[in-house]
Scaffold this active site. Sequence first.
Site, short mmCIF file in Angstrom:
data_model
loop_
_atom_site.label_atom_id
_atom_site.label_comp_id
_atom_site.label_asym_id
_atom_site.label_seq_id
_atom_site.Cartn_x
_atom_site.Cartn_y
_atom_site.Cartn_z
N ARG A 147 40.99 49.63 -16.08
CA ARG A 147 41.31 49.64 -14.66
C ARG A 147 42.81 49.88 -14.50
NH1 ARG A 147 41.15 44.58 -10.34
NH2 ARG A 147 43.25 44.30 -11.14
N TYR A 159 49.12 43.79 -4.95
CA TYR A 159 48.05 43.19 -5.72
C TYR A 159 47.83 43.92 -7.06
CZ TYR A 159 43.39 42.84 -7.56
OH TYR A 159 42.34 42.71 -8.42
N ASP A 217 40.71 49.43 -8.19
CA ASP A 217 40.26 48.42 -7.22
C ASP A 217 41.05 48.58 -5.92
OD1 ASP A 217 39.42 46.13 -5.90
OD2 ASP A 217 39.70 44.80 -7.62
N HIS A 219 40.52 46.68 -3.27
CA HIS A 219 40.69 45.32 -2.76
C HIS A 219 40.55 45.21 -1.24
CE1 HIS A 219 42.01 41.25 -4.17
NE2 HIS A 219 41.34 41.72 -5.18
N GLU A 243 36.51 50.53 -6.57
CA GLU A 243 35.96 49.21 -6.24
C GLU A 243 36.45 48.73 -4.87
OE1 GLU A 243 37.09 46.36 -9.19
OE2 GLU A 243 36.65 44.65 -7.90
N GLU A 269 32.48 41.59 -5.19
CA GLU A 269 32.98 40.35 -5.81
C GLU A 269 33.08 39.19 -4.82
OE1 GLU A 269 36.73 41.93 -7.29
OE2 GLU A 269 37.82 40.57 -5.99
N ARG A 290 29.06 44.26 -8.00
CA ARG A 290 30.25 43.59 -8.57
C ARG A 290 30.21 42.07 -8.50
NH1 ARG A 290 33.53 43.75 -11.61
NH2 ARG A 290 35.51 43.50 -10.59
N GLU A 346 33.70 43.42 -16.54
CA GLU A 346 35.14 43.19 -16.45
C GLU A 346 35.53 42.05 -17.41
OE1 GLU A 346 36.37 41.58 -12.66
OE2 GLU A 346 38.35 42.51 -12.81
N TRP A 409 43.98 41.61 1.86
CA TRP A 409 44.76 41.54 0.63
C TRP A 409 43.98 42.16 -0.51
CZ3 TRP A 409 43.02 38.57 -3.54
CH2 TRP A 409 43.88 38.58 -4.66
#
Length: 409
Positions: A147, A159, A217, A219, A243, A269, A290, A346, A409
Amino acid sequence: MKIKSAEVIVSSPDRNFVTLQITTEDGLTGLGDATLNGRELAAAAYLEHHVVPLLIGRDAHRIEDTWQFLYRGAYWRRGPVTMAAIAAVDVALWDIKAKAAGMPLYQLLGGASRDGIRAYGHASGRDIPEILDSVREHLELGYKAIRIQTAVPGIDAVYGVAAQPSAGGTRYDYEPAQRAALPAEEDWDTRAYLRHIPTVFEAVRNEFGPELPLLHDGHHRMTPIEAARLGKSLEPYDLFWLEDCTPAENQDALRLVRQHTTTPLAIGEVFNTVFDYQTLIREQLIDYVRSAVTHTGGISAMKKILDYAAQYQIKSGIHGPTDISPVGMAAALHLDLAIHNFGIQEYMRHGDLTNEVFQQSFSFKDGYLHPGEQPGLGVELDLDAAAAHPYTPAYLPFNRLKDGTIHDW
Ligand code: EZ4
Ligand code: CO
């Protein structure tokens, strides 16, 4: 096989973990993970006050019945605190059942469907040379998929990017929760990000060639049309997945993204039940699921989500950052090994203190994880070592735009 006692252990080796240990009258113990990053004590209190007293005297073998009892019996369904608590019970009971059978847990889930579990690690850097170094270090560790997260010119803190390389300069991977009374504030500018990120992937592809699977990602920071544009602009770099491109509480948003890009999409996630995936899976709007075993009701619930996904050729990409404890990781690995529609796992690697508290039998070799052959999950908790590292307040950061507006975030 009656449950005699259950104990909630909140420890903080390297970072906070919430662990449930269930003991049966025959003396078998099982472990479950209920760590909810930045909200740990809510999950611990839910378990301690509202779940543990209901477990005493129940038959430890009745995993599905206990799951339904905790889910339906609470009346208040779903949500991250509830589902993390149910996950901890579910995983601890699977651990006990597998120990009672004298088998590693994956055998009870159908046995191995593969020899090893392909893992991806987290490379990041403040600029392109740093990112290339970080990728090289991950390749040296054996990772076969990586990643990429990057700083963005004009944004101070982002992030997934270490503020500075860790001691020795060997690790750039990032632990976002910070031990402090208040969360750290970071900055965000979507236009700057969308301009910069394709240049990073171009540099990584030029350096490492077309073979290496690369992930990214988002996010939850983009609107659907911004996410569509990012997916499209990354197509030349052949991502394994993009992602969390949008905050997918609005599942319909992914339809728009999907219409515009063939970049594979991974999401989930922060989800905690199959209902969060209902439209996404049925309409084939994503490619990878995820969720973490820890945040979605345990092995029983995760297996059902993944079996549903399999009907639509959607694969697993189980969440495995360091806030998933070694117990939660082991649970994911047994499931990864057993299911047919495995995609990737992951794996960020825990720190030394964490490995002292949680003794594990899983291995990472040449880019592949394996849960090991110990009966049960293959993880034991050292209660004395755990007690030596009590809970420390720690929070994930949050983002503000230049004008001060709070942003995802
Ligand atoms: O921000 O685990 O894909 N991994 C991630 C993680 C999450 C944290 C939240 O607790 O996005 O780094
Ligand atoms: Co993520």
